[in-house]
Enzyme design. Structure first.
Site, PDB file in Angstrom:
ATOM      1  N   ARG A 139      -5.329  -2.813   8.770  1.00 47.64           N
ATOM      2  CA  ARG A 139      -5.212  -4.239   8.423  1.00 47.64           C
ATOM      3  C   ARG A 139      -5.503  -5.103   9.637  1.00 47.64           C
ATOM      4  NH1 ARG A 139      -0.388  -5.471   4.720  1.00 47.64           N
ATOM      5  NH2 ARG A 139       0.581  -4.287   6.383  1.00 47.64           N
ATOM      6  N   ASP A 199       0.097   1.685   8.612  1.00 45.72           N
ATOM      7  CA  ASP A 199      -0.418   0.848   9.705  1.00 45.72           C
ATOM      8  C   ASP A 199       0.427   0.879  10.981  1.00 45.72           C
ATOM      9  OD1 ASP A 199      -2.386   0.105   7.928  1.00 45.72           O
ATOM     10  OD2 ASP A 199      -1.412  -1.767   7.360  1.00 45.72           O
ATOM     11  N   ARG A 202       0.829  -4.944  -5.321  1.00 44.91           N
ATOM     12  CA  ARG A 202       0.989  -6.159  -4.513  1.00 44.91           C
ATOM     13  C   ARG A 202       1.117  -7.289  -5.531  1.00 44.91           C
ATOM     14  NH1 ARG A 202      -0.785  -4.121   0.608  1.00 44.91           N
ATOM     15  NH2 ARG A 202      -2.564  -2.729   0.477  1.00 44.91           N
ATOM     16  N   ASP A 261       5.068  -5.242   5.766  1.00 46.87           N
ATOM     17  CA  ASP A 261       5.531  -6.609   6.076  1.00 46.87           C
ATOM     18  C   ASP A 261       5.531  -7.550   4.871  1.00 46.87           C
ATOM     19  OD1 ASP A 261       2.816  -6.883   6.030  1.00 46.87           O
ATOM     20  OD2 ASP A 261       2.668  -7.973   7.930  1.00 46.87           O
ATOM     21  N   THR A 311       4.444   2.286   5.607  1.00 48.94           N
ATOM     22  CA  THR A 311       3.048   1.825   5.713  1.00 48.94           C
ATOM     23  C   THR A 311       2.320   2.717   6.710  1.00 48.94           C
ATOM     24  OG1 THR A 311       1.590   0.074   6.573  1.00 48.94           O
ATOM     25  CG2 THR A 311       3.841   0.020   7.360  1.00 48.94           C
ATOM     26  N   GLY A 336       0.832  -1.213   0.000  1.00 49.05           N
ATOM     27  CA  GLY A 336       0.000   0.000   0.000  1.00 49.05           C
ATOM     28  C   GLY A 336       0.861   1.256   0.000  1.00 49.05           C
ATOM     29  N   ASP A 342       2.599  -1.179  11.852  1.00 53.31           N
ATOM     30  CA  ASP A 342       2.559  -2.526  12.438  1.00 53.31           C
ATOM     31  C   ASP A 342       3.874  -3.294  12.243  1.00 53.31           C
ATOM     32  OD1 ASP A 342       2.310  -2.749   9.714  1.00 53.31           O
ATOM     33  OD2 ASP A 342       0.738  -4.268   9.767  1.00 53.31           O
TER      34      ASP A 342
HETATM   35  O1  F6P Z   1      -1.512  -1.674   4.666  1.00 49.71           O
HETATM   36  C1  F6P Z   1      -2.129  -0.458   4.392  1.00 49.71           C
HETATM   37  C2  F6P Z   1      -3.611  -0.621   4.218  1.00 49.71           C
HETATM   38  O2  F6P Z   1      -4.183   0.643   3.931  1.00 49.71           O
HETATM   39  C3  F6P Z   1      -4.342  -1.297   5.375  1.00 49.71           C
HETATM   40  O3  F6P Z   1      -4.576  -0.436   6.459  1.00 49.71           O
HETATM   41  C4  F6P Z   1      -5.583  -1.784   4.697  1.00 49.71           C
HETATM   42  O4  F6P Z   1      -6.131  -2.894   5.381  1.00 49.71           O
HETATM   43  C5  F6P Z   1      -5.083  -2.188   3.334  1.00 49.71           C
HETATM   44  O5  F6P Z   1      -3.895  -1.453   3.113  1.00 49.71           O
HETATM   45  C6  F6P Z   1      -6.040  -1.923   2.196  1.00 49.71           C
HETATM   46  O6  F6P Z   1      -5.460  -2.354   1.025  1.00 49.71           O
HETATM   47  P1  F6P Z   1      -6.012  -2.039  -0.444  1.00 49.71           P
HETATM   48  O7  F6P Z   1      -5.727  -0.614  -0.747  1.00 49.71           O
HETATM   49  O8  F6P Z   1      -5.234  -2.966  -1.320  1.00 49.71           O
HETATM   50  O9  F6P Z   1      -7.485  -2.319  -0.402  1.00 49.71           O
END
Ligand code: F6P
Length: 325
Positions: free
Chosen positions: A175, A131, A75, A106, A129, A14, A133
């Site tokens: 997440r 997050d 991704r 991660d 990120t 992300g 995390d």
């Molecule tokens: O890891 C960053 C994040 O924004 C998370 O908080 C969330 O769960 C996820 O990515 C959403 O991913 P996407 O943009 O692929 O839907």
């Protein structure tokens, strides 16, 4: 000392505000040390496809203040396969890349670790990120901007909540981690916080609402995504069922949390860790993430960086409880 000649640089997973500041720091500090930088577009996906270009001083002009990532991100499913990683390595050899700097979370570091084990190319990670995390850094690049975006949004929601005497369930990202909800819950004066790491079940929420001060005119429940009870609509449904007299609304903040101009904190974090990543490669380090621990540069092996933070500071939850009386 290792003689690195050309660093491959990419962002993955992300996007997060501050990634561009990190890209700038890596490119400029590499040039400072007479090392070339090749930008790789769309993370591991672009690596597999050979989507790469040389980056000069000017390629990173006027980006420190911009959200998103000029290198784009993805991704990659293909990189999870042996064939995908083999193709990626072939492209690195073809483009004379002898080291990598990966900016991501991660998933990025798990991929990087596997890649190094197979092809022995030195890789340094930067924590990018929203997050927060990752282990081995107090804060990740993007987190500070994201939490400020959240409190700005919740302050606005509070205006409506206050004007209509409403209860709002506000869902934020993270997440599997409640770190965005935890900090913003305190900063936005939430009634209670529901996070995957906590033990706030629906009964605990009901008790909180039942025993709260009856003259309160607005209430904010801060909910982290992927919680045990369900998403914001499910929590909203349960609250409406139990408290039909509460005027309840749901607000899911979504991807606005990932965008926007990075805060000063994120720009400085990105700049410091970006420079440290280049210096780490020069010093012969590999397979580590660069972070800031107690405001000092710290290196953490990828396998430790990706261990999820499951224990949150209980004082934080206590503070919410104490201050929302
Ligand atoms: O890891 C960053 C994040 O924004 C998370 O908080 C969330 O769960 C996820 O990515 C959403 O991913 P996407 O943009 O692929 O839907």
């Amino acid at each position: 000392m290792t003689q690195i000649k050309n660093i491959g640089l990419f962002t993955s997973g992300g996007d997060a505000p501050g990634m561009n500041a990190a890209i700038r720091a890596v490119v400029r500090s590499a040039i400072y040390y007479n090392i070339g930088v090749t930008g790789i577009r769309r993370g591991f996906e672009g690596m597999i496809n050979g989507d790469m270009f040389p980056m000069g001083i000017k390629s990173v002009s006027n980006i420190i203040q911009r959200g998103g990532t000029i290198l784009k991100t993805a991704r990659s499913e293909k990189f999870k396969t042996v064939a995908g990683r083999k193709a990626a390595y072939g492209q690195l050899v073809k483009n004379n890349i002898d080291a990598l700097i990966a900016i991501g979370g991660d998933g990025t570091f798990r991929g990087a670790k596997e890649f190094n084990q197979e092809f022995d190319i030195p890789i340094i990670g930067l924590p990018g990120t929203i997050d927060n995390d990752l282990c081995g850094t107090d804060f990740t690049i993007g987190y500070d901007t994201a939490i400020n975006t959240v409190i700005n949004a919740v302050d606005k929601i509070r205006d409506t909540a206050e004007s209509h005497n409403r209860l709002f369930i506000v869902e934020v990202m993270g997440r599997d981690s409640g770190l965005i909800a935890l900090r913003t819950g305190i900063a936005a004066g939430a009634e209670t916080i529901m996070i995957p790491e906590g033990n706030t079940d629906i009964q605990a929420l009901f008790d909180r609402l039942e025993n709260g001060r009856p003259d309160k005119t607005s209430k904010i429940i801060m909910l982290a995504e992927n919680g045990k009870v369900g998403d914001a609509f499910e929590v909203g449904r349960l609250v409406k069922e139990r408290f039909p007299n509460h005027d309840t609304r749901v607000s899911i903040l979504g991807h606005i949390q990932r965008g926007g101009s990075p805060t000063c904190m994120d720009r400085v974090l990105a700049s410091r860790t970006g420079v440290a990543a280049v210096e780490a490669l020069i010093a012969g380090k590999k397979n580590v993430m660069v972070g800031l621990v107690h405001n000092q540069i710290a290196f953490t092996p990828f396998e430790n960086a990706t261990k999820h933070v499951t224990e949150l500071d209980p004082d934080f939850l206590k503070i919410v409880e104490m201050l929302s009386i």
